[in-house]
Write a protein that holds these residues in place. Sequence first.
Motif, PDB file in Angstrom:
ATOM      1  N   ILE A 181       0.825  -1.214   0.000  1.00  0.00           N
ATOM      2  CA  ILE A 181       0.000   0.000   0.000  1.00  0.00           C
ATOM      3  C   ILE A 181       0.856   1.261   0.000  1.00  0.00           C
ATOM      4  O   ILE A 181       0.503   2.269  -0.614  1.00  0.00           O
ATOM      5  CB  ILE A 181      -0.980  -0.066   1.187  1.00  0.00           C
ATOM      6  N   ARG A 182       2.048   1.192   0.649  1.00  0.00           N
ATOM      7  CA  ARG A 182       2.921   2.371   0.695  1.00  0.00           C
ATOM      8  C   ARG A 182       3.487   2.666  -0.701  1.00  0.00           C
ATOM      9  O   ARG A 182       3.470   3.815  -1.160  1.00  0.00           O
ATOM     10  CB  ARG A 182       4.051   2.104   1.690  1.00  0.00           C
ATOM     11  N   THR A 183       3.928   1.607  -1.359  1.00  0.00           N
ATOM     12  CA  THR A 183       4.425   1.775  -2.730  1.00  0.00           C
ATOM     13  C   THR A 183       3.343   2.371  -3.617  1.00  0.00           C
ATOM     14  O   THR A 183       3.594   3.290  -4.406  1.00  0.00           O
ATOM     15  CB  THR A 183       4.834   0.404  -3.293  1.00  0.00           C
ATOM     16  N   LEU A 184       2.146   1.838  -3.472  1.00  0.00           N
ATOM     17  CA  LEU A 184       1.025   2.323  -4.278  1.00  0.00           C
ATOM     18  C   LEU A 184       0.781   3.801  -4.032  1.00  0.00           C
ATOM     19  O   LEU A 184       0.561   4.569  -4.974  1.00  0.00           O
ATOM     20  CB  LEU A 184      -0.234   1.541  -3.928  1.00  0.00           C
ATOM     21  N   GLY A 185       0.842   4.209  -2.767  1.00  0.00           N
ATOM     22  CA  GLY A 185       0.584   5.608  -2.436  1.00  0.00           C
ATOM     23  C   GLY A 185       1.617   6.526  -3.055  1.00  0.00           C
ATOM     24  O   GLY A 185       1.269   7.559  -3.652  1.00  0.00           O
ATOM     25  N   VAL A 186       2.907   6.143  -2.960  1.00  0.00           N
ATOM     26  CA  VAL A 186       3.963   6.996  -3.527  1.00  0.00           C
ATOM     27  C   VAL A 186       3.826   7.061  -5.047  1.00  0.00           C
ATOM     28  O   VAL A 186       3.908   8.133  -5.654  1.00  0.00           O
ATOM     29  CB  VAL A 186       5.344   6.462  -3.106  1.00  0.00           C
ATOM     30  N   THR A 188       3.160  10.397  -7.425  1.00  0.00           N
ATOM     31  CA  THR A 188       4.276  10.905  -8.225  1.00  0.00           C
ATOM     32  C   THR A 188       4.139  10.531  -9.701  1.00  0.00           C
ATOM     33  O   THR A 188       3.690  11.354 -10.499  1.00  0.00           O
ATOM     34  CB  THR A 188       5.618  10.379  -7.689  1.00  0.00           C
ATOM     35  N   SER A 189       4.443   9.294 -10.059  1.00  0.00           N
ATOM     36  CA  SER A 189       4.521   8.976 -11.486  1.00  0.00           C
ATOM     37  C   SER A 189       3.157   8.729 -12.107  1.00  0.00           C
ATOM     38  O   SER A 189       2.997   8.854 -13.308  1.00  0.00           O
ATOM     39  CB  SER A 189       5.418   7.748 -11.689  1.00  0.00           C
TER      40      SER A 189
END
Lengths: 174, 156
Positions: A134-139, A143-144
């Motif tokens: 979920i953290r990766t998804l949020g960043v 951003t990208s």
Amino acid sequence: MEQVAFYGFSALAIISALFILLTRNLMYAAFGLFLALVGVAALYVLAGADFLAITQLLVYVGGILVLLIFGIMLTRPADERPDAATRPNRIEVVNHRRFWGILVAVVLFGVFLYTILAANFTLIGDVLISRSTIRTLGVELMTSHLLPFEIAGILLLVALIGAAYLAMNRNPSA
Amino acid sequence: MLSDFGTIFLFILAAVALVSMMLGMARLLRPNNPNEEKLSTYESGEEPLGNANVQFNVRFYVVALIFVLFDVELIFLFPWAVVFGNEDLIQQTNGQWGWFALAEMTVFVGILVLGLAYAWAKGYLDWVRPEPKTPHVDSPVPTSLYQQVNEKYKKS
């Protein structure tokens, strides 16, 4: 433990899917779909897709199923039989399309089977390192993938307006 | 991650176990002598009339549709809420990360608030008010006479 959970939830999904297929009561089928979707959500968790599992629970179990049951209740014609007040309220499926149903099911099953057999799973045999995504998804979302995210917002807006308009203006007596 | 979901799994198990234990114990303990009144549908003390299987008002469906749309919005809020206040990211970007994430999410929520405002302004959320039925009596006596009677016997 994980294997027990996997087989348990697979059994839940498959048995409730078979129940949907075999029951003639439409309302029971909707509740069976509830169990099947919960089972599939648990399988998502076991496959390491936690966000997908939460989405499945919130949107499909919590939202789409309510819409489905409302749809059943909306499209019921009134029971005109004289003993309607005392007879049980079974919402039964009256017409069957056995040939086309089985044909579509077999073709779909064949397509899925072919996809699984033809796919080249690169991670096969590896140990699943289960980390929350979920953290990766949020960043990534901030951003990208920012533009697709905002476009998704506009898409939701269009869907909201369109759905509300169609649902209300089809039925002028409501 | 799987161990986090293990907690949820325990919750599911506890819920199933508790409910089945409660209902099973109640079934074993309670006396069972039903009669007509006990078996009738509970409608807040009213006598149940007619069939419950009636066509629903379409407004329920519209409210459910809008609910599903905002459900999907909530899904997007989820990963954002996890990284929004992240101290590492804020320090790496000299505090810009927090404001940027906040602004982007405000735009996203703002777009959807437009949809809610549309549904609200168009009256899709309005409920049908039941119109009070005032009893009407065709009486040859004009209402002013009643008024005079009331005036005459009014306690002063």
